[in-house]
Design a protein around this motif. Structure first.
Motif, mmCIF file in Angstrom:
data_model
loop_
_atom_site.group_PDB
_atom_site.id
_atom_site.type_symbol
_atom_site.label_atom_id
_atom_site.label_comp_id
_atom_site.label_asym_id
_atom_site.label_seq_id
_atom_site.Cartn_x
_atom_site.Cartn_y
_atom_site.Cartn_z
ATOM 1 N N THR A 185 -1.439 -14.716 10.205
ATOM 2 C CA THR A 185 0.029 -14.048 9.710
ATOM 3 C C THR A 185 0.928 -15.254 9.400
ATOM 4 O OG1 THR A 185 1.154 -13.726 11.646
ATOM 5 C CG2 THR A 185 -0.542 -12.191 11.094
ATOM 6 N N VAL A 186 2.128 -14.455 8.641
ATOM 7 C CA VAL A 186 3.238 -15.650 8.360
ATOM 8 C C VAL A 186 3.862 -16.139 9.570
ATOM 9 C CG1 VAL A 186 4.932 -13.722 7.950
ATOM 10 C CG2 VAL A 186 5.278 -15.684 6.848
ATOM 11 N N ALA A 187 3.702 -15.376 10.272
ATOM 12 C CA ALA A 187 4.382 -15.992 11.657
ATOM 13 C C ALA A 187 3.854 -16.788 12.391
ATOM 14 C CB ALA A 187 4.425 -14.422 12.783
ATOM 15 N N GLN A 188 2.246 -16.741 12.395
ATOM 16 C CA GLN A 188 1.606 -17.999 12.951
ATOM 17 C C GLN A 188 1.819 -19.318 12.072
ATOM 18 O OE1 GLN A 188 -1.841 -15.638 12.808
ATOM 19 N NE2 GLN A 188 -2.522 -16.222 14.586
ATOM 20 N N TYR A 189 1.819 -19.033 10.862
ATOM 21 C CA TYR A 189 1.999 -20.546 9.873
ATOM 22 C C TYR A 189 3.518 -20.940 10.337
ATOM 23 C CZ TYR A 189 -2.127 -19.177 7.192
ATOM 24 O OH TYR A 189 -3.345 -18.782 6.958
ATOM 25 N N LEU A 190 4.579 -19.833 10.286
ATOM 26 C CA LEU A 190 5.850 -20.403 10.396
ATOM 27 C C LEU A 190 6.127 -21.128 11.840
ATOM 28 C CD1 LEU A 190 8.099 -17.829 8.328
ATOM 29 C CD2 LEU A 190 7.419 -20.235 7.791
ATOM 30 N N ARG A 191 5.368 -20.550 12.936
ATOM 31 C CA ARG A 191 5.589 -20.880 14.222
ATOM 32 C C ARG A 191 5.023 -22.198 14.280
ATOM 33 N NH1 ARG A 191 1.334 -18.510 18.008
ATOM 34 N NH2 ARG A 191 0.138 -19.991 16.521
ATOM 35 N N ASP A 192 3.977 -22.610 13.397
ATOM 36 C CA ASP A 192 3.275 -23.773 13.590
ATOM 37 C C ASP A 192 4.201 -24.825 12.672
ATOM 38 O OD1 ASP A 192 1.245 -22.655 15.207
ATOM 39 O OD2 ASP A 192 -0.311 -22.601 13.536
ATOM 40 N N ALA A 193 4.983 -24.476 11.964
ATOM 41 C CA ALA A 193 5.815 -25.365 11.212
ATOM 42 C C ALA A 193 7.010 -25.605 11.797
ATOM 43 C CB ALA A 193 6.144 -24.527 9.833
ATOM 44 N N GLY A 194 7.111 -24.995 12.878
ATOM 45 C CA GLY A 194 8.271 -25.403 13.607
ATOM 46 C C GLY A 194 9.379 -24.412 13.727
ATOM 47 N N TYR A 195 9.235 -23.100 13.177
ATOM 48 C CA TYR A 195 9.922 -21.954 13.259
ATOM 49 C C TYR A 195 10.162 -21.197 14.610
ATOM 50 C CZ TYR A 195 11.698 -22.103 8.525
ATOM 51 O OH TYR A 195 12.278 -22.601 7.240
ATOM 52 N N ARG A 196 11.165 -20.683 14.835
ATOM 53 C CA ARG A 196 11.324 -19.646 16.280
ATOM 54 C C ARG A 196 10.860 -18.413 15.534
ATOM 55 N NH1 ARG A 196 10.248 -20.106 21.474
ATOM 56 N NH2 ARG A 196 11.138 -18.163 22.496
ATOM 57 N N ALA A 242 0.971 -1.159 0.024
ATOM 58 C CA ALA A 242 0.129 0.018 -0.016
ATOM 59 C C ALA A 242 0.984 1.274 -0.033
ATOM 60 C CB ALA A 242 -0.925 0.000 1.328
ATOM 61 N N PRO A 243 0.288 2.411 -0.274
ATOM 62 C CA PRO A 243 1.311 3.488 -0.200
ATOM 63 C C PRO A 243 1.472 4.178 1.392
ATOM 64 C CG PRO A 243 -1.080 4.198 -0.762
ATOM 65 C CD PRO A 243 -1.042 2.607 -0.866
ATOM 66 N N VAL A 244 0.747 3.576 2.184
ATOM 67 C CA VAL A 244 1.096 3.757 3.580
ATOM 68 C C VAL A 244 1.268 2.631 4.246
ATOM 69 C CG1 VAL A 244 -0.089 6.119 3.641
ATOM 70 C CG2 VAL A 244 -1.240 4.031 4.230
ATOM 71 N N CYS A 245 2.028 2.876 5.526
ATOM 72 C CA CYS A 245 2.486 1.879 6.523
ATOM 73 C C CYS A 245 1.407 0.707 7.059
ATOM 74 C CB CYS A 245 3.545 2.198 7.712
ATOM 75 S SG CYS A 245 2.691 3.386 8.706
ATOM 76 N N GLY A 246 0.493 1.172 7.542
ATOM 77 C CA GLY A 246 -0.482 0.062 8.136
ATOM 78 C C GLY A 246 -0.833 -1.014 7.257
ATOM 79 N N PRO A 247 -1.623 -0.570 6.056
ATOM 80 C CA PRO A 247 -1.998 -1.462 5.046
ATOM 81 C C PRO A 247 -0.880 -2.270 4.534
ATOM 82 C CG PRO A 247 -2.330 0.511 4.395
ATOM 83 C CD PRO A 247 -2.072 0.805 5.716
ATOM 84 N N SER A 248 0.105 -1.840 4.152
ATOM 85 C CA SER A 248 1.367 -2.209 3.506
ATOM 86 C C SER A 248 1.809 -3.428 4.236
ATOM 87 C CB SER A 248 2.547 -1.213 3.194
ATOM 88 O OG SER A 248 3.302 -1.826 2.658
ATOM 89 N N ARG A 249 1.951 -3.250 5.697
ATOM 90 C CA ARG A 249 2.468 -4.125 6.553
ATOM 91 C C ARG A 249 1.372 -5.423 6.919
ATOM 92 N NH1 ARG A 249 6.815 -1.498 9.909
ATOM 93 N NH2 ARG A 249 7.219 0.081 8.715
ATOM 94 N N CYS A 250 0.159 -5.009 6.730
ATOM 95 C CA CYS A 250 -0.794 -5.969 7.023
ATOM 96 C C CYS A 250 -0.728 -6.903 5.623
ATOM 97 C CB CYS A 250 -2.198 -5.229 6.927
ATOM 98 S SG CYS A 250 -3.441 -6.443 6.968
ATOM 99 N N ALA A 251 -0.590 -6.303 4.243
ATOM 100 C CA ALA A 251 -0.343 -7.170 3.245
ATOM 101 C C ALA A 251 0.704 -8.033 3.377
ATOM 102 C CB ALA A 251 -0.191 -6.272 1.833
ATOM 103 N N LEU A 252 1.898 -7.746 3.830
ATOM 104 C CA LEU A 252 3.162 -8.314 3.963
ATOM 105 C C LEU A 252 3.030 -9.475 4.925
ATOM 106 C CD1 LEU A 252 6.444 -8.330 3.515
ATOM 107 C CD2 LEU A 252 6.431 -7.081 5.687
ATOM 108 N N MET A 253 2.104 -9.139 6.092
ATOM 109 C CA MET A 253 2.075 -10.048 7.115
ATOM 110 C C MET A 253 0.968 -11.302 6.861
ATOM 111 S SD MET A 253 4.203 -10.137 9.840
ATOM 112 C CE MET A 253 5.546 -9.761 8.420
ATOM 113 N N THR A 254 0.057 -10.745 6.239
ATOM 114 C CA THR A 254 -1.167 -11.824 5.930
ATOM 115 C C THR A 254 -1.273 -12.410 4.532
ATOM 116 O OG1 THR A 254 -2.861 -9.946 5.289
ATOM 117 C CG2 THR A 254 -2.435 -10.543 7.591
ATOM 118 N N GLY A 255 -0.520 -11.789 3.438
ATOM 119 C CA GLY A 255 -0.596 -12.343 2.324
ATOM 120 C C GLY A 255 -1.784 -12.000 1.384
#
Length: 467
Positions: free
Chosen positions: A128-139, A75-88
């Protein structure tokens, strides 16, 4: 056309599945690091054409990996841009599509004043990508800026997959800025004595770097996912000193400070690279680098002059908050020694929703719902051509706006139900000539794509149709 796109997408999926199979067959799953700058323009790094500010470590990333020339933020501003990054999810489907919400979310006060505004936040249904990776065994760890909590106390990084978090949250004034008196560690508020009572003892950029280094050292046995979300060079412009730019007598103090902010960010990236190498993790770590949107934090004359002085948008049209290339195109570098050819350059159009499926592909984790695609096939083979696909954005300040990229074409709509502007980016990357009148068939296809990609939400409802 649709059939051809489907076949190309299917072939890409097969290639990705084949690469994924290699991961599942027993190879070590790579560590994943995403380094995000804040309000750094497409042209703010030397490897993307910057001539006044040196960025040797960002350049070092590019020399060791792949540099994308047509990459976009969410996105052209930070909140929605970071949401797209984290949620896909792109901003036609994402929970957060602007820094403010039309409805839903929660009301809070802006800054130190009494002005009320409504901020959106992630909800339990979001993943979020962090939830998926945590569930896959990532710290999983986030060091720095989150910005997806709004005024909701239950929307912190800890609730959304990050096992470790050190940084700042939206409602807490004492944790903001480059010299915060407090920081959030996990779910606790921790004092920073060196910055108490307005002192400038510990610089936020340096703290993020040190926290990231500590995370790497403690989890080097891997695999880990580290999100280093710097606040630099977002305004206000402040740094410990002018760094290597102190002797630029013809520069203003703001210009020296902005360059120094990027200098300290670049130094931090160099320390991360050095720590990865010293730990013997070079070949086992994929590092991404990007910025969350275009330059110029606020649309003021002094900040505009500064962005123009450094040509921060790389000669493209627009700045932060604009749907034109200068507002959404970002530097994007990916480094994975031994897998991604060093010094390679890709013209494949990519954007933030692609990170989640790419990370899951790299991790050998199950495919998740996403508006993006895995970039792994393009990372390992710079010659691979991509099928044309829609990249979509929408934004709500000061009114509903849309943008869509398809192949060489870029369409921009500046108000709801307004006319589409059309640009041929292969000939006109600066979007200087609107060619909509010459290509009604392309305009119709782009309008159809915008309508299909947009879905109203609780936070961003559509207005009633006029009768």
């Amino acid at each position: 056309m649709i059939r051809r796109e489907f076949i190309a997408s299917a072939l890409a999926a097969i290639a990705s599945a084949s690469a994924l199979g290699a991961v599942q067959a027993g190879a070590r799953r790579p560590n994943i690091i995403f380094i995000l700058a804040d309000d750094m323009g497409y042209g703010d790094t030397a490897v993307y054409g910057q001539r006044r500010i040196a960025t040797p470590n960002i350049d070092r990333l590019a020399r060791g990996g792949m540099r994308f020339t047509q990459a976009y933020a969410g996105a052209p501003v930070c909140g929605p841009s970071r949401c797209a990054l984290m949620t896909g999810m792109h901003t036609g489907h994402a929970r957060i599509r602007d820094n403010t919400a039309i409805a839903g979310g929660k009301l809070g006060t802006k800054g130190k004043g009494k002005q009320l505004w409504r901020r959106p936040n992630l909800l339990p249904d979001d993943r979020t990508v962090a939830q998926y990776l945590r569930d896959a065994g990532y710290r999983t760890g986030l060091m720095g800026k989150w910005h997806l909590d709004g005024f909701e106390a239950e929307a912190t990084p800890i609730q959304f997959g990050f096992e470790e978090f050190k940084g700042w949250l939206t409602p807490l004034e004492t944790t903001h800025g480059y010299w915060p008196a407090q920081r959030v560690h996990g779910d606790k508020l921790v004092d920073i004595p060196e910055n108490a009572n307005g002192k400038h003892g510990r610089y936020d950029t340096d703290m993020i770097t040190l926290d990231a280094l500590d995370f790497i050292e403690r989890h080097k046995a891997g695999p880990f996912f580290l999100y280093a979300a710097y606040n630099s060079p977002h305004s206000p412009y402040t740094a410990p000193d002018f760094g290597p730019y102190a002797d630029r007598a013809d520069w203003s103090d703001d210009e020296k400070t902005y360059a120094a902010m990027i200098h300290y960010l670049d130094l931090g990236i160099g320390q991360l690279l050095d720590r990865i190498k010293a730990a013997g993790l070079d070949n086992d770590t994929v590092i991404f680098f990007a910025s969350d949107n275009g330059p110029r934090s606020e649309p003021t004359p002094p900040q505009t002059r500064l962005a123009d002085f450094f040509d921060s948008n790389g000669g493209l049209t627009g700045y932060k908050r604009d749907m034109y290339e200068g507002g959404v195109r970002t530097p994007w570098i990916v480094r994975w020694p031994g897998r991604i050819p060093a010094g390679s350059v890709s013209e494949v159009p990519v954007y933030f929703p692609d990170f989640l499926p790419t990370a899951l592909d790299l991790a050998g984790a199950p495919v998740a719902k996403s508006d993006g695609v895995s970039l792994r096939p393009f990372l390992v083979d710079p010659q691979r051509q991509a099928a044309d696909r829609f990249l979509y954005w929408e934004y709500y300040d000061p009114e509903f706006r849309q943008a869509l990229r398809w192949g060489k074409w870029k369409a921009v709509r500046l108000k709801r139900d307004g006319p589409l502007e059309l640009y041929d980016l292969s000939r006109d990357p600066k979007e200087s000539t609107n060619v909509a009148a010459r290509h009604p068939d392309i305009v119709a296809r782009m309008a159809d794509g915008m309508a299909r990609e947009h879905a109203a939400s609780v936070e961003y409802p559509d207005p009633p149709k006029k009768t």
